[in-house]
Design a protein around this motif. Sequence first.
Motif, mmCIF file in Angstrom:
data_model
loop_
_atom_site.group_PDB
_atom_site.id
_atom_site.type_symbol
_atom_site.label_atom_id
_atom_site.label_comp_id
_atom_site.label_asym_id
_atom_site.label_seq_id
_atom_site.Cartn_x
_atom_site.Cartn_y
_atom_site.Cartn_z
ATOM 1 N N PHE A 60 12.289 4.060 10.730
ATOM 2 C CA PHE A 60 12.209 4.510 9.273
ATOM 3 C C PHE A 60 10.661 3.839 8.927
ATOM 4 C CE2 PHE A 60 11.614 4.330 4.699
ATOM 5 C CZ PHE A 60 12.355 5.456 4.352
ATOM 6 N N ARG A 61 9.913 4.782 8.513
ATOM 7 C CA ARG A 61 8.393 4.369 8.176
ATOM 8 C C ARG A 61 8.469 4.571 6.723
ATOM 9 N NH1 ARG A 61 5.052 8.093 12.100
ATOM 10 N NH2 ARG A 61 6.170 9.630 10.647
ATOM 11 N N ARG A 62 7.747 3.446 6.067
ATOM 12 C CA ARG A 62 7.549 3.376 4.576
ATOM 13 C C ARG A 62 6.632 4.563 4.251
ATOM 14 N NH1 ARG A 62 7.747 -2.186 1.536
ATOM 15 N NH2 ARG A 62 8.269 -0.833 -0.114
ATOM 16 N N ALA A 63 6.634 4.983 3.071
ATOM 17 C CA ALA A 63 5.736 5.971 2.542
ATOM 18 C C ALA A 63 4.401 5.308 2.111
ATOM 19 C CB ALA A 63 6.230 6.482 1.276
ATOM 20 N N ARG A 64 3.376 6.271 2.428
ATOM 21 C CA ARG A 64 1.779 5.535 1.845
ATOM 22 C C ARG A 64 1.848 5.388 0.487
ATOM 23 N NH1 ARG A 64 -3.081 8.844 1.237
ATOM 24 N NH2 ARG A 64 -1.434 10.108 0.327
ATOM 25 N N TYR A 65 0.971 4.264 0.144
ATOM 26 C CA TYR A 65 0.798 4.044 -1.106
ATOM 27 C C TYR A 65 -0.591 3.841 -1.476
ATOM 28 C CZ TYR A 65 0.527 -0.597 0.955
ATOM 29 O OH TYR A 65 0.207 -1.677 1.738
ATOM 30 N N ASP A 66 -0.681 3.638 -2.790
ATOM 31 C CA ASP A 66 -2.025 3.339 -3.257
ATOM 32 C C ASP A 66 -2.384 1.713 -2.716
ATOM 33 O OD1 ASP A 66 -4.458 2.599 -4.670
ATOM 34 O OD2 ASP A 66 -3.785 3.521 -6.557
ATOM 35 N N GLN A 67 -3.424 1.577 -2.083
ATOM 36 C CA GLN A 67 -3.628 0.026 -1.677
ATOM 37 C C GLN A 67 -4.038 -0.804 -2.514
ATOM 38 O OE1 GLN A 67 -4.753 -0.106 2.537
ATOM 39 N NE2 GLN A 67 -2.902 1.190 3.053
ATOM 40 N N ARG A 68 -4.575 -0.243 -3.869
ATOM 41 C CA ARG A 68 -4.784 -1.177 -5.006
ATOM 42 C C ARG A 68 -3.751 -1.604 -5.634
ATOM 43 N NH1 ARG A 68 -8.825 3.225 -7.233
ATOM 44 N NH2 ARG A 68 -6.818 4.262 -7.129
ATOM 45 N N THR A 69 -2.495 -1.180 -5.333
ATOM 46 C CA THR A 69 -1.375 -1.727 -5.871
ATOM 47 C C THR A 69 -0.333 -2.681 -4.961
ATOM 48 O OG1 THR A 69 -0.094 0.174 -5.052
ATOM 49 C CG2 THR A 69 -1.344 0.546 -7.207
ATOM 50 N N GLY A 70 0.484 -3.061 -5.532
ATOM 51 C CA GLY A 70 1.303 -3.899 -4.680
ATOM 52 C C GLY A 70 1.052 -5.296 -4.593
ATOM 53 N N PHE A 71 0.220 -6.011 -5.461
ATOM 54 C CA PHE A 71 -0.263 -7.403 -5.422
ATOM 55 C C PHE A 71 0.436 -8.305 -6.334
ATOM 56 C CE2 PHE A 71 -4.046 -4.809 -4.014
ATOM 57 C CZ PHE A 71 -4.029 -5.342 -2.700
#
Length: 555
Positions: A140-151
């Motif tokens: 299962f591959r996680r969905a693409r996300y905004d790489q400026r988020t998740g910090f």
Amino acid sequence: MIRCFTGFLLLFVCFSPVISDEFERHPNDGWYNNLVHPEWGAVDTHLLRLSPADYSDGVYEPAGKARPNPFTISQIAFSGSNRLGSARNRNALLVFFGQQLVEEIMDVQRPGCPIEFFNIPVPKDHTYNPDGKENLEMPFRRARYDQRTGFSPNNPRQQLNEITPYMDGTLVYGPGKAVEDAIRLFKDGLLKTTSQNIKESFPAENSIRLPYANPPSPRDHVLRPVSRFRLYGNPRSHENPFLVTLSTVWFRYHNYVASRLKRKNPSWDDEALFLAARKRVIGQYQKIAMYEWLPSFLEIKPRSSVPTFNMADYPYKGGGKNVYKGYSPNVHPGISSEFQAAAMRFGHTLVPAGVKTKRIRTSCFDSRRPVQARFTNKANGFRNNQTEINVTGIRLCNSYWVPEETVEEEPGVDEIVRGMVYTRSAREDNILVSDIRENLFGPLDWSRRDLGALNIQRGRDLGLPGYNAVREAYGLPRIDRWEDINKKGFFSGVIKNLKSLYGNTSAPDELDLFPGGLLETTNDGPGELFRTIILDQFLRIRHGDRFWYENENTG
Ligand code: HEM
Ligand SMILES: *[C@@H]1O[C@H](CO)[C@@H](O)[C@H](O)[C@H]1NC(C)=O
Ligand SMILES: *[C@@H]1O[C@H](CO)[C@@H](O)[C@H](O)[C@H]1NC(C)=O
Ligand SMILES: *[C@@H]1O[C@H](CO)[C@@H](O)[C@H](O)[C@H]1NC(C)=O
């Protein structure tokens, strides 16, 4: 203004008395549809969260660490007979129109880069695990996300919608101007076609190799070149024959509208004809989706009220009595995570195991007969005795990713469209047919997957909170006892088993959103929560679109 009359999808006739000389087009990438917030509804912007993110570390780790295995939930909650038909005469056309509509308003399927796996462990007694291995996992591959988020918890991971949420013709003209230009003929406003005769035409072959979705077909399980597909706008069209059929219908409809316009307005150049036809096709699509499809999907009866809505903001009365009160730049059209990962996937329970195709030599009027459950080679049961009906079918699990050969040879577009009208959808319940539950297509190293398990895992990937938190976020009361999930008392055995699986908690707080919402289903269709999420989404799409076809202040 376009005045249209529609009955059944194929019978659309568009009368277009006037056309203004100049108008602004729906921008392909969604930018500046909203002049106050130019990025609202633009491609590659965040999914919205109407409920708070619930990542297990508060930032980006999937939600629901302590929840049960998705395969086990799927087995308990979604398995059952393939043969139960809709209780409300919903048909397969409604189902596949719905799947196509999903592809018109969202695409959150691409994995991030680098790819992050969030595999689902396969239990030892599962059919995918005949040797009873300890550590077997389904990828299962996680969905693409905004790489400026998740910090940090103030800035949790946010996934991106690759296309616009507007109903703006993505599935006919492609996600972006580059695709649109690649599929246009640049003559007489037409799309590139194989035939002058619209009824026999298909889009040109994809010899330029537009990068369409192209996993291996489970039928032969090898990767094949993307050039075998045709130039449809929707990059996901080729997943099954019914989607390709509907894409063909819209493709032909564009060329039909363009050629009519050309006959009436011989002086117009290619660009004027193309834009005018595009505008009409999009308007027609919006009208069918919002006022014919949605009320049937949700079973909104003309006089039913939708209590959880603020009617002043959303004057939606349902059925034939919808009132459109105009565009508002303050309405955000963005797709919500709850809609993407759970509520709109209600459609999965309606997916039938196959569609009976139907050959018939008669007038179009037959298509408007009520959908019949019985199929027979004899003429009995149908109003017109003179009609001989031969029925064959296309099984879904055999036809993933080999659509062209299915649609273009026998049985062909007309037979499939008729067949979709005549085939009942699967029942409004908790069950996903085996064609999608255990026998969905997969990547090369995992040929068949379970869509029920994927839906649950996707919800966790997106950090969705549990069932009750989402209900509260949408203004609905909490459900304090598992037994109260379904208002009509349906699926009580399933709910009891789930309660035990989730650890016998008193309230279903940790229940994943997809099974939770699905178990509210009644014969009418989606229960309170899914209905609320779906309605909220479509109303925002309608009211947040400056180019909505009923908005007379644009173009
Ligand atoms: C033959 C029928 C169908 C098949 C094989 C199918 C299969 C799939 C698959 C494989 C996914 C991706 C799952 C994931 O990794 O998250 C998906 C997503 C989805 N499906 Fe279906 N589906 C079908 C019909 C429908 C219908 C009828 C609806 C609704 C009316 C629907 C709604 C959705 C939605 C909303 C998503 C998320 C889409 C996105 O984020 O891009 N599907 N489906
Ligand atoms: C259809 O067949 C039935 C029985 O054979 C007959 O009574 C009826 O008149 C026929 N209807 C039409 C429209 O031909
Ligand atoms: C239906 O099938 C039978 C037997 O194969 C055939 O003789 C008949 O011509 C078919 N009818 C139609 C309308 O295709
Ligand atoms: C929940 O309760 C049932 C019946 O009392 C029991 O059989 C089951 O093992 C319990 N489940 C869990 C996860 O504790």
